[in-house]
Design an enzyme around this catalytic site. Sequence first.
Site, PDB file in Angstrom:
ATOM      1  N   LYS A   4       1.094   4.392  -2.793  1.00  0.00           N
ATOM      2  CA  LYS A   4       0.789   5.781  -2.474  1.00  0.00           C
ATOM      3  C   LYS A   4       2.010   6.679  -2.668  1.00  0.00           C
ATOM      4  O   LYS A   4       1.879   7.842  -3.076  1.00  0.00           O
ATOM      5  CB  LYS A   4       0.238   5.888  -1.050  1.00  0.00           C
ATOM      6  CG  LYS A   4      -1.107   5.182  -0.872  1.00  0.00           C
ATOM      7  CD  LYS A   4      -2.132   5.643  -1.905  1.00  0.00           C
ATOM      8  CE  LYS A   4      -3.491   4.993  -1.703  1.00  0.00           C
ATOM      9  NZ  LYS A   4      -4.506   5.483  -2.675  1.00  0.00           N
ATOM     10  N   TYR A  36       0.834  -1.213   0.000  1.00  0.00           N
ATOM     11  CA  TYR A  36       0.000   0.000   0.000  1.00  0.00           C
ATOM     12  C   TYR A  36       0.867   1.261   0.000  1.00  0.00           C
ATOM     13  O   TYR A  36       0.631   2.199  -0.769  1.00  0.00           O
ATOM     14  CB  TYR A  36      -0.914  -0.021   1.226  1.00  0.00           C
ATOM     15  CG  TYR A  36      -1.897   1.129   1.304  1.00  0.00           C
ATOM     16  CD1 TYR A  36      -3.035   1.141   0.512  1.00  0.00           C
ATOM     17  CD2 TYR A  36      -1.685   2.194   2.180  1.00  0.00           C
ATOM     18  CE1 TYR A  36      -3.950   2.189   0.586  1.00  0.00           C
ATOM     19  CE2 TYR A  36      -2.587   3.236   2.265  1.00  0.00           C
ATOM     20  CZ  TYR A  36      -3.717   3.230   1.465  1.00  0.00           C
ATOM     21  OH  TYR A  36      -4.612   4.274   1.541  1.00  0.00           O
TER      22      TYR A  36
END
Length: 248
Positions: free
Chosen positions: A160, A156
Site C-alpha cells: 500500500k 500488506y
Amino acid sequence: MAELTGKTALITGAARGIGRSTAFELGELGANVVVNYQQSKEAAEELCGQLTKKGVKCVAIKADVSREELAEKLVKEATEAFGAIDILVNNAGITRDRSFLKMSREIWDEVLGVNLTGPFNITHAVLPGMVQAGWGRVINMASVVGQTGNFGQANYAATKGGIIAFTMTLAREVARKGITVNAVAPGYIETDMTKDVPDSVKEHVASITPLGRMGKPEEVAAVVGFVASPKSSYLTGQVIPVNGGMYM
C-alpha cells in the site's frame, strides 16, 4: 445526464466489499461497469444482475490480476465488451498477516503479486487506450496501513505504501495526456476482509478513531465516484484518506 454516461469503468476485485460498492456508485453515475473477480463468481454475477436491473451495462470477467497474461486478457475482453476503458479502479487486494519473523517468502510474494504487481499489470494494459483518447482516470486503492504501518502486516503495508508512490509517479508522467491518477486510502472498513477481526480489536479501532467507528464501503465508494467524475479534473497525484480521522 449522469456524469459518467458513455464512460466505461473497470474495477478489479469488484465482487465484494469496497469494490462492490464502487461498482454501484459508478453505475449510478452512468458508467458501463466491468466487474473483475478471481474466485467469487456467484457474487460477481449477482452484482452484475443487480446493476443490469438498474439499467447499467455490466459484464463480469474472471482474472487473476497478478498474472500479466491474464490481466491483459481481462483488458482485451473488457474492451471488446464496451470499447475503450476510461476509468480504472485498482481495488483488488489480499492480506496474509504474520509478524515479520514468521512471514514466509511465499505469503510475501503472494500479497505483493496481487496488491502491487496486479495494479502494474492492469494499468500497463489500460493506459495506452487512455493516452489515445486523451482522457482517463486511474484510481488506486491504498490504505491507512500504507501510511502508518501495522503490526503483522509488513507485506500488506509495503504494497500500500508502494501504491502511494506509484500513484504519485504515474500522475506526473501522464498529467499532460489528460489522465489523472489518484489514490484513495481507506481506514478500517466493514468488509469481508475485516469481518473476522475480534470484537476487542474492533473496539480498539473505534476508540482510536475520532469518528468512533469503522467505515462503510459506500463511504469509500462515494469518494471514488467523485475522483472518477469530471468534477475532479484538477486533482491528480493525491492520496485521499477515508479513515474517520485515524490518520491526519
